[in-house]
Scaffold this motif. Structure first.
Motif, mmCIF file in Angstrom:
data_model
loop_
_atom_site.group_PDB
_atom_site.id
_atom_site.type_symbol
_atom_site.label_atom_id
_atom_site.label_comp_id
_atom_site.label_asym_id
_atom_site.label_seq_id
_atom_site.Cartn_x
_atom_site.Cartn_y
_atom_site.Cartn_z
ATOM 1 N N UNK A 86 -10.566 1.732 -8.095
ATOM 2 C CA UNK A 86 -11.782 1.025 -7.699
ATOM 3 C C UNK A 86 -11.793 0.759 -6.196
ATOM 4 N N UNK A 87 -10.694 1.073 -5.540
ATOM 5 C CA UNK A 87 -10.565 0.932 -4.085
ATOM 6 C C UNK A 87 -10.045 2.257 -3.535
ATOM 7 N N UNK A 88 -10.717 3.306 -3.910
ATOM 8 C CA UNK A 88 -10.220 4.674 -3.807
ATOM 9 C C UNK A 88 -9.846 5.100 -2.391
ATOM 10 N N UNK A 89 -10.776 5.005 -1.450
ATOM 11 C CA UNK A 89 -10.524 5.554 -0.123
ATOM 12 C C UNK A 89 -9.402 4.833 0.619
ATOM 13 N N UNK A 90 -9.388 3.481 0.669
ATOM 14 C CA UNK A 90 -8.254 2.821 1.323
ATOM 15 C C UNK A 90 -6.912 3.127 0.647
ATOM 16 N N UNK A 91 -6.908 3.212 -0.687
ATOM 17 C CA UNK A 91 -5.657 3.519 -1.387
ATOM 18 C C UNK A 91 -5.198 4.942 -1.099
ATOM 19 N N UNK A 92 -6.154 5.844 -1.004
ATOM 20 C CA UNK A 92 -5.812 7.224 -0.652
ATOM 21 C C UNK A 92 -5.254 7.298 0.768
ATOM 22 N N UNK A 93 -5.846 6.511 1.677
ATOM 23 C CA UNK A 93 -5.332 6.459 3.045
ATOM 24 C C UNK A 93 -3.929 5.855 3.077
ATOM 25 N N UNK A 94 -3.675 4.878 2.207
ATOM 26 C CA UNK A 94 -2.340 4.277 2.146
ATOM 27 C C UNK A 94 -1.305 5.303 1.716
ATOM 28 N N UNK A 95 -1.688 6.174 0.807
ATOM 29 C CA UNK A 95 -0.780 7.225 0.366
ATOM 30 C C UNK A 95 -0.311 8.045 1.567
ATOM 31 N N UNK A 96 -1.256 8.449 2.427
ATOM 32 C CA UNK A 96 -0.894 9.214 3.614
ATOM 33 C C UNK A 96 -0.029 8.420 4.573
ATOM 34 N N UNK A 97 -0.360 7.137 4.735
ATOM 35 C CA UNK A 97 0.425 6.276 5.626
ATOM 36 C C UNK A 97 1.854 6.139 5.124
ATOM 37 N N UNK A 98 2.026 5.935 3.825
ATOM 38 C CA UNK A 98 3.366 5.821 3.252
ATOM 39 C C UNK A 98 4.176 7.084 3.520
ATOM 40 N N UNK A 99 3.552 8.228 3.352
ATOM 41 C CA UNK A 99 4.248 9.487 3.612
ATOM 42 C C UNK A 99 4.697 9.571 5.067
ATOM 43 N N UNK A 100 3.848 9.127 5.977
ATOM 44 C CA UNK A 100 4.213 9.135 7.400
ATOM 45 C C UNK A 100 5.395 8.218 7.671
ATOM 46 N N UNK A 101 5.507 7.139 6.896
ATOM 47 C CA UNK A 101 6.587 6.170 7.076
ATOM 48 C C UNK A 101 7.866 6.555 6.333
ATOM 49 N N UNK A 102 7.828 7.658 5.614
ATOM 50 C CA UNK A 102 8.980 8.054 4.821
ATOM 51 C C UNK A 102 9.143 7.242 3.557
ATOM 52 N N UNK A 103 8.041 6.674 3.066
ATOM 53 C CA UNK A 103 8.034 5.858 1.853
ATOM 54 C C UNK A 103 7.353 6.643 0.734
ATOM 55 N N UNK A 104 7.936 6.641 -0.445
ATOM 56 C CA UNK A 104 7.370 7.373 -1.586
ATOM 57 C C UNK A 104 6.310 6.507 -2.273
ATOM 58 N N UNK A 105 5.023 6.940 -2.321
ATOM 59 C CA UNK A 105 3.953 6.130 -2.906
ATOM 60 C C UNK A 105 3.607 6.541 -4.335
ATOM 61 N N UNK A 106 3.271 5.553 -5.160
ATOM 62 C CA UNK A 106 2.826 5.809 -6.521
ATOM 63 C C UNK A 106 1.785 4.768 -6.905
ATOM 64 N N UNK A 107 1.181 4.929 -8.081
ATOM 65 C CA UNK A 107 0.188 3.945 -8.517
ATOM 66 C C UNK A 107 0.150 3.851 -10.031
ATOM 67 N N UNK A 108 -0.351 2.711 -10.485
ATOM 68 C CA UNK A 108 -0.657 2.493 -11.894
ATOM 69 C C UNK A 108 -2.142 2.228 -12.011
ATOM 70 N N UNK A 109 -2.798 2.870 -12.977
ATOM 71 C CA UNK A 109 -4.241 2.774 -13.095
ATOM 72 C C UNK A 109 -4.666 2.733 -14.555
ATOM 73 N N UNK A 110 -5.808 2.100 -14.811
ATOM 74 C CA UNK A 110 -6.395 2.141 -16.151
ATOM 75 C C UNK A 110 -7.142 3.447 -16.376
#
Length: 214
Positions: A86-110
């Protein structure tokens, strides 16, 4: 909370508060919204409905604050307060940011909107867990009232999963939260199994921890 689990209550803009939980010592569960609109009756996160989605910098700030306290964050999961899709674009941008930081991103969704879930499945995430919690539409509607219905959800997964690499498919899981008298009957579990097993995904079974007011 366990030896390696720490819960943080963080104040974001407008004086509102969200939660982040550090578990296993290096994995951080963060919030994507203030409140939630999905309306699951067993979940305290959406008890007061949705206030607003968090901006990208507010999600990044949860990570940065925990890091500033001396914790090493190796993984970030959008599994806290809110529905990430429900907060698609900012969360998608966070995924890219995490990758840049060397952090593995994941999510839980309904699971919804389904078009957004379908877009997320092939992305460079470290895991997507889809909260199902039901085998029949009646139970799904009661427990996940604002999530997608089971038939279109599983239809989309059946159509999309074969297009993904084996490595991508291994990153996707279905979650089932067991609640006494709600979704734990043999009939309900069999209905879930009949839907889930043909997909060949990992299945996570969770025990329900009651919270005040639920």
């Amino acid at each position: 909370q366990g030896q390696w689990n720490r819960r943080f209550v963080l104040e974001v803009e407008r004086g509102q508060r969200v939660e982040a939980v550090l578990y296993r010592g290096d994995s951080l569960c963060i919030s994507s919204q203030v409140g939630c609109a999905v309306g699951c009756p067993f979940c305290a996160s959406g008890a007061e409905g949705l206030s607003r989605p968090l901006a990208l910098h507010e999600m990044q700030g949860q990570v940065s604050l925990v890091q500033s306290l001396g914790h090493r964050v190796k993984r970030v999961t959008l599994s806290g307060i809110g529905e990430p899709l429900h907060n698609h674009e900012p969360c998608k941008a966070l995924l890219g940011w995490c990758r840049e930081q060397g952090i593995a991103p994941s999510l839980t969704t309904s699971g919804g909107p389904l078009t957004k879930l379908q877009e997320w499945l092939p992305l460079a995430h470290n895991g997507i867990t889809i909260s199902v919690h039901a085998g029949t539409e009646v139970t799904r509607r009661r427990l996940v009232p604002k999530g997608p219905k089971l038939d279109p959800l599983f239809c989309m997964l059946r159509d999309t999963l074969p297009e993904l690499s084996r490595r991508r498919r291994k990153k996707i899981a279905l979650a089932y939260l067991m609640m006494r008298g709600e979704n734990d009957s043999p009939q309900e579990l069999l209905a879930f199994a009949e839907r889930a097993l043909p997909l060949g995904l990992n299945i996570h079974l969770f025990a329900y921890n009651e919270v005040s007011g639920n």
